[in-house]
Design an enzyme around this catalytic site. Structure first.
Site, PDB file in Angstrom:
ATOM      1  N   SER A 266      -3.944   1.928   0.101  1.00 46.59           N
ATOM      2  CA  SER A 266      -3.070   0.905  -0.450  1.00 46.59           C
ATOM      3  C   SER A 266      -2.508   1.302  -1.817  1.00 46.59           C
ATOM      4  CB  SER A 266      -3.844  -0.418  -0.497  1.00 46.59           C
ATOM      5  OG  SER A 266      -2.941  -1.474  -0.406  1.00 46.59           O
ATOM      6  N   LYS A 270      -0.885   4.980  -2.807  1.00 43.75           N
ATOM      7  CA  LYS A 270       0.313   5.371  -3.574  1.00 43.75           C
ATOM      8  C   LYS A 270      -0.153   6.395  -4.613  1.00 43.75           C
ATOM      9  CE  LYS A 270       1.545   0.365  -3.674  1.00 43.75           C
ATOM     10  NZ  LYS A 270       1.932   0.008  -2.352  1.00 43.75           N
ATOM     11  N   TRP A 357       3.309  -5.838   6.149  1.00 44.79           N
ATOM     12  CA  TRP A 357       3.713  -5.856   4.735  1.00 44.79           C
ATOM     13  C   TRP A 357       3.967  -4.425   4.228  1.00 44.79           C
ATOM     14  CZ3 TRP A 357       5.615  -8.917   1.309  1.00 44.79           C
ATOM     15  CH2 TRP A 357       5.343  -8.820  -0.054  1.00 44.79           C
ATOM     16  N   HIS A 407      -4.756  -4.325   7.312  1.00 40.13           N
ATOM     17  CA  HIS A 407      -4.677  -3.522   6.091  1.00 40.13           C
ATOM     18  C   HIS A 407      -6.088  -3.196   5.593  1.00 40.13           C
ATOM     19  CE1 HIS A 407      -2.734  -2.204   2.416  1.00 40.13           C
ATOM     20  NE2 HIS A 407      -3.577  -2.930   1.702  1.00 40.13           N
TER      21      HIS A 407
HETATM   22  C1  GCU Z   1      -0.512  -5.736  -2.442  1.00 38.22           C
HETATM   23  C2  GCU Z   1       0.725  -4.949  -2.818  1.00 38.22           C
HETATM   24  C3  GCU Z   1       0.775  -3.627  -2.078  1.00 38.22           C
HETATM   25  C4  GCU Z   1      -0.510  -2.876  -2.276  1.00 38.22           C
HETATM   26  C5  GCU Z   1      -1.688  -3.767  -1.884  1.00 38.22           C
HETATM   27  C6  GCU Z   1      -3.064  -3.175  -2.137  1.00 38.22           C
HETATM   28  O1  GCU Z   1      -0.439  -6.131  -1.110  1.00 38.22           O
HETATM   29  O2  GCU Z   1       1.847  -5.748  -2.542  1.00 38.22           O
HETATM   30  O3  GCU Z   1       1.868  -2.846  -2.530  1.00 38.22           O
HETATM   31  O4  GCU Z   1      -0.498  -1.692  -1.534  1.00 38.22           O
HETATM   32  O5  GCU Z   1      -1.648  -4.962  -2.640  1.00 38.22           O
HETATM   33  O6  GCU Z   1      -3.227  -2.327  -2.982  1.00 38.22           O
HETATM   34  O7  GCU Z   1      -4.013  -3.632  -1.484  1.00 38.22           O
END
Ligand code: GCU
Length: 427
Positions: A266, A270, A357, A407
Site C-alpha cells: 500500500s 509506493k 480503490w 487490500h
Molecule cells: C489509503 C490511501 C492509499 C494507500 C492506503 C494504505 O487507502 O488512499 O493510497 O495506499 O491508504 O496505505 O493502506
C-alpha cells in the site's frame, strides 16, 4: 467484481471522510476519459532510445529526475555518517527458527533524530549468507512478530482497527497485530532473511509528522520549514530509511547483500517502488497493492485519484504533485515509468480483486507499459496483454498477480514473492 472496496481492512487506516470518498469514486471503466501515456523511450531532447546503454546513460536519469521533480521530491544528501549499533540478539526467535537482531541506525551529525530501530530475522544454521527482504512496517517492531519479548515502540503511531494503538502509541495489544502481513516464519523457513523497520521511525505518518521526523532534522529551518516544489515528502523519507538498511546489510555477515528484495504494501508499496527506483542495490522490487501514487496509472480516473490522494495525504509527495490533481495529462510521468526504473532488475506488481480503490487494472497496465525498457535488456515481461484470471501469476522479469480478497498482503502474496525472488537471485 465488487463495485467498491469492502470497508473492513480500509477502516484500519482510513478516516470516515475518506471512506465516503472511496464510495463516491468512479469504478466504471467506461467512464475513464481517454488518455495518452508520456513516452518512455523518447528523451527530453526528442531522441528515440533504442538500446539498454542509451536507457542507462540518458533516459533513466531523466525519468528519475522527473519523478523527483514532480512526484516524490529529491532526497537531500547531507545526512553524513550513519551509525549502526546492535541493541540485542535473540538466538531463539520465531519458535526457535530464527535469530533476531535489533539494530539502531542513527546519524552522527543529527543526534537529536532518534533513528531507525531495524529488526532483522535470519534463518538459523545456514551454510552461507542468505537473500533478504527489506521493507517498512505500519506499526512498531512488536507488531510485526509473534514473539512477545520486544520492547514496545515509544514512537507516534497512526491508530487503526486491530492495531492496539491508544493515544497514538503502541500498547500490549499491538503485539503481533501485523504478523499476518509479515510472513516471517515462512520466509526464514524458505531460507530468506527479513529486515523491517517502522516507517514512523523516519517520519510519523500524518501531515505534520515531518516536524518531528527526519525531514525536519535534515533541513536548515527545522520545524519552521516551508516545503518547496521538488523537495522530498514522506514517501521519499521512508524510502531513504530502506536504503540505510541496505547500507547496514552490506556488512551483516548473515545476509547476501547482493540479493536484497525491497517490499512494501500500500503506501509502503509506493515507498518500495520509489526505493527500488533510486537504489539499484535492491535486486528485486515488490509492489503490493500500491495503488495511486504507486503502480496504478495516474491517468486512469478510477478508484483513488491524484486529487483525492494529494488532499488526504499531502505529506507523502513533493508539493508539485498536487498541481496534477484533475490535471494528470500535464504530468510528464506516469507509473509505467516508475516500474521501468527498476529494469533490468525483477519487479513484482500485485493487486487484490476487491481492492478497487487501488485500481488493479491500472497496476497491471503499468507493468505492461514498462515492458519496452525490459525488452532493451533482453528481459521478458508479462507475456500477455490482458489482466490474468485471479490467483494466476504471470510474467518473468516483470511479474504480476491479482489475488482474490481485499487490500492486504497475505501468505499467498508472500509465497509468490519468495518464488520470484528465488528465480531472480538464483538461490
Ligand atoms: C489509503 C490511501 C492509499 C494507500 C492506503 C494504505 O487507502 O488512499 O493510497 O495506499 O491508504 O496505505 O493502506
Amino acid at each position: 467484481m465488487r463495485l467498491f472496496p469492502p470497508l473492513g481492512c480500509a477502516l484500519a487506516l482510513f478516516p470516515l471522510a475518506a471512506l465516503a470518498q472511496q464510495k463516491q469514486a468512479n469504478y466504471d471503466e467506461s467512464a475513464i476519459p481517454p488518455y495518452v501515456l508520456p513516452p518512455l523511450l523518447q528523451s527530453e531532447a526528442g531522441v528515440q532510445i533504442t538500446s539498454a546503454a542509451e536507457w542507462i546513460t540518458t533516459r533513466r536519469s531523466e525519468v528519475l529526475g522527473l519523478f523527483e521533480k514532480h512526484v516524490f521530491g529529491k532526497a537531500p544528501s547531507n545526512w553524513g555518517k550513519v551509525i549502526c549499533e546492535t541493541i540485542s540478539v535473540n538466538t531463539d526467535a520465531l519458535n526457535g527458527k530464527a535469530v533476531r537482531k535489533l539494530v539502531r541506525i542513527s546519524l552522527a551529525d543529527y543526534p537529536e533524530w532518534q533513528g531507525i530501530e531495524l529488526m532483522l530475522h535470519l534463518p538459523k544454521n545456514t551454510a552461507k549468507p542468505v537473500p533478504c527482504f527489506v521493507g517498512a512496517s505500519f506499526g512498531g517492531n512488536e507488531a510485526v512478530t509473534s514473539d512477545n519479548d520486544l520492547p514496545l515502540s515509544t514512537r507516534w503511531m497512526r491508530p487503526g482497527k486491530g492495531s492496539g494503538v491508544v493515544d497514538n502509541h503502541s500498547t500490549e495489544k499491538s503485539r503481533g497485530s501485523e504478523q499476518e502481513r509479515w510472513q516471517l516464519e515462512l520466509a526464514v523457513s524458505e531460507g530468506f532473511a527479513v529486515a523491517t523497520y517502522y516507517c514512523g521511525d523516519v517520519e510519523p505518518d500524518h501531515p505534520e509528522g515531518w516536524k518531528t521526523g527526519l525531514r525536519s532534522f535534515l533541513s536548515k529551518e527545522g520545524a519552521a520549514k516551508d516545503w518547496k516544489d521538488g523537495e522530498w515528502g514522506a514517501i521519499g523519507a521512508w524510502a531513504w530509511g530502506l536504503s540505510r538498511i541496505a547500507d547496514f546489510l552490506a556488512s551483516e555477515p548473515g545476509v547476501d547483500a547482493k540479493k536484497l528484495a525491497v517490499i512494501g504494501h500500500s503506501r509502503l508499496g509506493k515507498t518500495s517502488l520509489w526505493a527500488g527506483a533510486q537504489d539499484t542495490r535492491f535486486g528485486v522490487v515488490i509492489s503490493n497493492n500500491s495503488g495511486e501514487g504507486g503502480a496504478a496509472l495516474m491517468r486512469r480516473n478510477i478508484g483513488e485519484t491524484t486529487a483525492i490522494i494529494t488532499k488526504a495525504f499531502p505529506h507523502w509527495f513533493t508539493k508539485t504533485y498536487a498541481n496534477y490533481a484533475n490535471n494528470e495529462a500535464a504530468c510528464p510521468v506516469d507509473s509505467h515509468m516508475l516500474v521501468a526504473l527498476a529494469a533490468p532488475r525483477g519487479v513484482y506488481i500485485a493487486s487484490a480483486e476487491e481492492d478497487r480503490w487501488a485500481d488493479p487494472k491500472g497496476e497491471f497496465l503499468a507493468g505492461l507499459h514498462a515492458q519496452p525498457v525490459f525488452t532493451l535488456f533482453g528481459k521478458k515481461g508479462y507475456g500477455v496483454t490482458e489482466l490474468p484470471p485471479v490467483n494466476t501469476p504471470i510474467g518473468e522479469g516483470i511479474r504480476y498477480h491479482i489475488r482474490t480478497g481485499s487490500h492486504d498482503i497475505t501468505r499467498y502474496d508472500w509465497e509468490q514473492y519468495i518464488r520470484f525472488a528465488r528465480s531472480q537471485f538464483g538461490s
